[in-house]
Scaffold this active site. Sequence first.
Site, PDB file in Angstrom:
ATOM      1  N   ASP A 148       0.865  -1.169   0.000  1.00 48.84           N
ATOM      2  CA  ASP A 148       0.000   0.000   0.000  1.00 48.84           C
ATOM      3  C   ASP A 148       0.908   1.227   0.000  1.00 48.84           C
ATOM      4  O   ASP A 148       2.127   1.106  -0.174  1.00 48.84           O
ATOM      5  CB  ASP A 148      -0.971  -0.039   1.190  1.00 48.84           C
ATOM      6  CG  ASP A 148      -0.306   0.260   2.533  1.00 48.84           C
ATOM      7  OD1 ASP A 148       0.930   0.374   2.608  1.00 48.84           O
ATOM      8  OD2 ASP A 148      -1.052   0.374   3.528  1.00 48.84           O
ATOM      9  N   CYS A 207       3.251  -2.755   4.075  1.00 45.70           N
ATOM     10  CA  CYS A 207       2.398  -1.623   4.418  1.00 45.70           C
ATOM     11  C   CYS A 207       3.174  -0.809   5.443  1.00 45.70           C
ATOM     12  O   CYS A 207       4.363  -1.067   5.649  1.00 45.70           O
ATOM     13  CB  CYS A 207       1.018  -2.068   4.916  1.00 45.70           C
ATOM     14  SG  CYS A 207       0.957  -2.864   6.523  1.00 45.70           S
ATOM     15  N   THR A 217       3.366  -0.701   8.762  1.00 42.24           N
ATOM     16  CA  THR A 217       3.996  -1.506   9.809  1.00 42.24           C
ATOM     17  C   THR A 217       4.141  -2.970   9.424  1.00 42.24           C
ATOM     18  O   THR A 217       4.853  -3.717  10.095  1.00 42.24           O
ATOM     19  CB  THR A 217       3.169  -1.464  11.102  1.00 42.24           C
ATOM     20  OG1 THR A 217       1.883  -2.041  10.833  1.00 42.24           O
ATOM     21  CG2 THR A 217       3.027  -0.052  11.636  1.00 42.24           C
ATOM     22  N   HIS A 258      10.206 -23.278  10.088  1.00 46.49           N
ATOM     23  CA  HIS A 258       9.208 -23.886  10.959  1.00 46.49           C
ATOM     24  C   HIS A 258       7.783 -23.745  10.457  1.00 46.49           C
ATOM     25  O   HIS A 258       6.939 -24.586  10.771  1.00 46.49           O
ATOM     26  CB  HIS A 258       9.286 -23.286  12.361  1.00 46.49           C
ATOM     27  CG  HIS A 258      10.547 -23.657  13.077  1.00 46.49           C
ATOM     28  ND1 HIS A 258      10.715 -23.429  14.423  1.00 46.49           N
ATOM     29  CD2 HIS A 258      11.703 -24.233  12.648  1.00 46.49           C
ATOM     30  CE1 HIS A 258      11.908 -23.847  14.794  1.00 46.49           C
ATOM     31  NE2 HIS A 258      12.533 -24.327  13.734  1.00 46.49           N
ATOM     32  N   HIS A 260       7.292 -30.125  12.224  1.00 48.40           N
ATOM     33  CA  HIS A 260       6.653 -28.883  11.782  1.00 48.40           C
ATOM     34  C   HIS A 260       5.564 -29.166  10.748  1.00 48.40           C
ATOM     35  O   HIS A 260       4.588 -28.429  10.661  1.00 48.40           O
ATOM     36  CB  HIS A 260       7.697 -27.916  11.207  1.00 48.40           C
ATOM     37  CG  HIS A 260       8.778 -27.579  12.174  1.00 48.40           C
ATOM     38  ND1 HIS A 260       8.563 -26.870  13.331  1.00 48.40           N
ATOM     39  CD2 HIS A 260      10.096 -27.882  12.166  1.00 48.40           C
ATOM     40  CE1 HIS A 260       9.694 -26.731  14.002  1.00 48.40           C
ATOM     41  NE2 HIS A 260      10.650 -27.343  13.306  1.00 48.40           N
TER      42      HIS A 260
END
Length: 174
Positions: free
Chosen positions: A28, A85, A87, A118, A153
């Site tokens: 964004d 974006c 954050t 993982h 995993h």
Amino acid sequence: YQRRVRGLFKSMSISTSTKGRSIVIGSDHGGFELKNILIEYLKSQSYDVSDVGCYDNKRCDYPDIAQKLCQQIINGTYQKGVLLCGTGIGISIAANKINGIRCALCHDHYTAKMCRQHNDANVIAIGGRNTGPEVAKEIINTFLEEKFEGQHHSNRINKITNLEQQEEKQKHNC
């Protein structure tokens, strides 16, 4: 000491045998500037890069970008993607609403390494306003080079897939 330093430098650049590799990237407005830096970097490392937007720094909605990119992963056009974006939080939440996507918000080399080893992450999210370009490059290098370890995993990934399938069944039963 020298071995550690060599290992550090090795992890800081993608090997030159990346010809033919491709990746999809999107952001964004909050991740737009960093995305452009990363696109140029990936191209300099012989990656074919597909940019799903945004194409300027005008305000746009990160769920729309996440959906565009994740469709490219789900339909098999690309194996891995990078979302940005401000954050990385919002766009990672949006991406993880799409069945088959395992998006990890990465802040450093270690989180990128663990999300591949993982969690078999197929998409990563990075904060454009809180991650510097060199750290972002290191995150992407690690994400692209690390392999899923499988073993115990795999059982956890299967459980995640089962959760997605249960959610789908509940939607159709309502």
